[in-house]
Design an enzyme around this catalytic site. Structure first.
Site, short mmCIF file in Angstrom:
data_model
loop_
_atom_site.label_atom_id
_atom_site.label_comp_id
_atom_site.label_asym_id
_atom_site.label_seq_id
_atom_site.Cartn_x
_atom_site.Cartn_y
_atom_site.Cartn_z
N ARG A 256 -9.09 -9.84 -7.14
CA ARG A 256 -9.68 -8.80 -7.91
C ARG A 256 -8.76 -8.53 -8.95
NH1 ARG A 256 -10.12 -4.22 -3.93
NH2 ARG A 256 -7.92 -4.91 -3.16
N LYS B 216 0.00 -6.78 -0.03
CA LYS B 216 -0.75 -7.83 0.46
C LYS B 216 -1.38 -8.84 -0.78
CE LYS B 216 -5.51 -6.44 0.99
NZ LYS B 216 -4.79 -5.38 0.35
N THR C 37 0.85 -9.59 -3.00
CA THR C 37 2.04 -10.53 -3.13
C THR C 37 2.01 -11.42 -2.07
OG1 THR C 37 3.12 -8.77 -3.95
CG2 THR C 37 4.55 -10.34 -3.00
N LYS D 261 -1.11 4.00 -7.76
CA LYS D 261 -1.34 2.78 -6.85
C LYS D 261 -0.51 1.61 -7.58
CE LYS D 261 -4.58 -0.46 -4.89
NZ LYS D 261 -4.44 -1.60 -5.45
N TRP E 257 8.19 -12.11 -1.91
CA TRP E 257 8.58 -11.29 -3.10
C TRP E 257 10.15 -11.82 -3.60
CZ3 TRP E 257 12.63 -8.46 -4.67
CH2 TRP E 257 12.63 -7.60 -5.62
N ALA F 89 -12.30 -0.86 -2.05
CA ALA F 89 -12.67 -1.27 -0.62
C ALA F 89 -12.97 0.22 0.10
CB ALA F 89 -11.44 -2.04 0.07
N PHE G 137 11.00 -6.88 3.78
CA PHE G 137 11.73 -5.84 2.62
C PHE G 137 13.03 -5.87 3.14
CE2 PHE G 137 7.49 -4.79 1.95
CZ PHE G 137 7.24 -4.10 0.71
N PHE H 244 -7.21 -3.11 1.23
CA PHE H 244 -6.89 -2.15 2.03
C PHE H 244 -6.51 -2.74 3.51
CE2 PHE H 244 -8.68 1.12 -0.75
CZ PHE H 244 -7.68 1.42 -1.23
#
Length: 588
Positions: A126, A103, A105, A137, A441, A305, A413, A333
């Site tokens: 954030r 998210k 990215t 994470k 990405w 979150a 991906f 999230f």
């Protein structure tokens, strides 16, 4: 300029690169690509003065933290306050899995894409917490060629905001214990002190502690505990404040304990809101950095979150909207957590309306929601993918229930097969859902242009009838029930005996008008992390409530969500190091 990742070598012994796979005929070939930190360290940053000048800011508007980081001064924030606001776009996601959704990215790549098509755009995100950064994470600066820089600084100490919040949190804890020691004028019941100490690291051993041992000179013995800093109410207060005075007022309203008459005791009662504000006077100013492609980004605040409201600071979002025509921000999230809180709490508190919502989905995560194991995700499985569409569909319905345009971003991906991509695109088409294949990405902003165009199209052509799902005048119990039924898709809510008593107490204290902040697992729409996909006919249990009166919401605790995480068996810190030149190694 087209940016593509450069394969390094096909050698599994090299540890500083990321393993990816691509299809060659019917076989999967392993290929090594540069890691995020290698891409970041090879990028050329511009002096932050140049980034600020794009926004019409001068050197006098900045407070420098080195050559590439700065805070915006208080005078700068006042100067731009009357400017017309730009359009705010929220990036959310499906329920995350161990496979990862990217998210952040997509958020970075979408901001870059807007600038590539001639739109004046900014990013508002954030700040990462050191706990998950050194745990499991990972960081929060994006990935590949869609990153904010300097990624090492942002993922570590940055400008010290989280340390300032930690200090203010623990200063308040010290003031409370000193008040007990010095006569307890406010008649605080030491059994009912709800304020905990904080640390910005994962440390399970500190969840429950005993303090004040060793005799009268060492303080009053009592039970205590630690939260991770990003779970501190001070973090939420800072992120929902609109200026320094609002920050002070919110700090004064924070409830820290109850007295022997079971009435709340606040920071204002202790008369220390001024001291806490002094510790936070610089932390409240937003931080200006840049992406790999030079897009301005404000990185500020970092509540989780799943245990807080999961959004960057209101000051940063509002400031970005005064400096740019398009602001891309994110909430933690899935749409059931961060987005719901963004739409029910942050927009109300800060007084703005979002223009559209991007829902990030990955084929590999949808396959997990469809029943596949993480170890099998490299294999094509259209059937499992289609079974996982139910999770995506619920999040789309949730966004639409708020009256907002929704756009699905397929974060691509290299393991995604053509058949899987086609199946997802076809499903979105059948559902009349706006969708864009997103390759930020790999290609940076160029890979996000289709998404940027879809977002603009949605803003211009779809109706925006944004409205919260509940009224503030609803009871706390009804607000919880609305979220469970309309956002999670659950059947009902059960309240523990403790929660039922708290509801009566909170009503007597005059807190029933506040919005609700659900503390729930991020992995499932339910409160059971093992229930993937779109569970139905489930009941959410509220075990207790936690008042965050300074932040301006009531936290509803479900399941076994903890406010102090622990480290995994093999934390990410095991791979981290620094070379002889002081460069970070192994930081993702």
């Amino acid at each position: 300029m087209k940016i593509t990742p450069k394969p390094i070598v096909k050698d599994d012994t090299i540890e500083t690169v990321v393993l990816n796979r691509r299809m060659v005929g019917d076989k999967m070939e392993k290929t090594k690509y540069k890691s995020d930190i290698e891409i970041a360290q090879e990028s050329t940053m511009k002096p932050i003065f140049e980034i600020a000048s794009k926004l019409g800011l001068s050197e006098d508007d900045l407070e420098l933290y080195g050559k590439y980081k700065a805070k915006l001064s208080s005078d700068a924030l006042k100067k731009i306050a009357t400017k017309q606001s730009g359009k705010v776009i929220l990036v959310t996601a499906i329920n995350p899995t161990a496979a990862g959704e990217g998210k952040s990215t997509v958020t970075v790549g979408l901001g870059d894409a807007f600038n590539r098509i001639g739109k004046k755009a900014m990013i508002a995100m954030r700040e990462p917490s050191l706990g998950p950064t050194m745990g499991i994470k990972g960081g929060a600066t994006g990935g590949g060629y869609a990153q904010v820089l300097p990624m090492e600084d942002i993922n570590l100490h940055f400008t010290g905001d989280l340390h300032a919040i930690t200090t203010a949190n623990n200063a308040l804890a010290a003031f409370i214990d000193n008040h007990l020691q010095q006569g307890n004028e406010l008649q605080i019941d030491q059994r009912r002190i709800v304020w905990k100490r904080a640390l910005d690291l994962n440390d399970r051993a500190l969840r429950k502690v005993i303090i004040g041992l060793g005799g009268p000179a060492q303080g009053v013995p009592r039970e205590d505990g630690f939260d991770i800093t990003v779970a501190s109410e001070i973090m939420a207060v800072l992120c929902l404040s609109t200026d320094l005075q609002d920050l002070k007022n919110r700090l004064a309203r924070m409830v820290v304990a109850y007295n022997y008459q079971k009435q709340p005791v606040t920071v204002g009662d202790l008369k220390v809101e001024g001291a806490l504000t002094l510790l936070l006077k610089d932390a409240v100013k937003p931080n200006l950095v840049q992406t790999i492609e030079g897009t301005p980004a404000l990185i500020h605040g970092g509540p989780f979150a799943n245990i807080a409201h999961g959004c960057n600071s209101a000051i940063a979002t509002l400031t970005a909207s005064k400096l740019a025509d398009y602001v891309v921000t994110e909430a933690g999230f899935g749409a059931d957590l961060g987005a719901e809180k963004f739409l029910h709490i942050k927009t109300r508190s800060a007084g703005f309306k979002p223009e559209a919502v991007v829902i990030v989905a990955t084929i590999r995560a949808l396959k997990m929601h469809g029943g596949m194991l993480k170890t099998e995700l490299v294999n094509e499985n259209v059937q499992a993918l289609m079974a996982g569409f139910t999770n995506l569909k619920k999040h789309i319905e949730t966004v639409q229930s708020f009256g907002l345009p929704a756009v699905v971003a397929i974060n691509k991906f290299v393991t995604d097969s053509d058949a899987e991509v086609k199946a997802l695109l076809d499903w979105c088409s059948e559902q009349n859902i706006s969708v864009a294949l997103t390759e930020v990405w790999e290609k940076g902003g160029e890979g996000g242009i289709p998404l940027a165009e879809k977002v603009i199209e949605a803003i211009e052509n779809q109706d925006n009838k944004f409205a919260p799902l509940y009224d503030l005048s609803d009871s706390i119990a009804d607000k919880v029930r609305t979220i469970v039924q309309k956002v999670y898709g659950g059947k009902d809510v059960e309240f523990s005996s403790k929660a039922k008593k708290q509801l009566k107490d909170f009503d007597s204290y005059g807190w029933s008008h506040l919005p609700v902040c659900m503390a729930k697992t991020q992995y499932s729409l339910s409160d059971d992390p093992s229930k993937l996909g779109r569970p139905t006919d489930f009941t959410i249990t509220i075990r207790e409530f936690k008042p965050s009166i300074g932040a301006g919401f009531i936290v509803a605790l479900t399941g076994d969500v903890m406010t102090m995480p622990g480290l995994p068996k093999k934390p990410a810190a095991l791979n981290m190091n620094v070379d002889e030149k002081g460069n970070a190694v192994g930081l993702f």
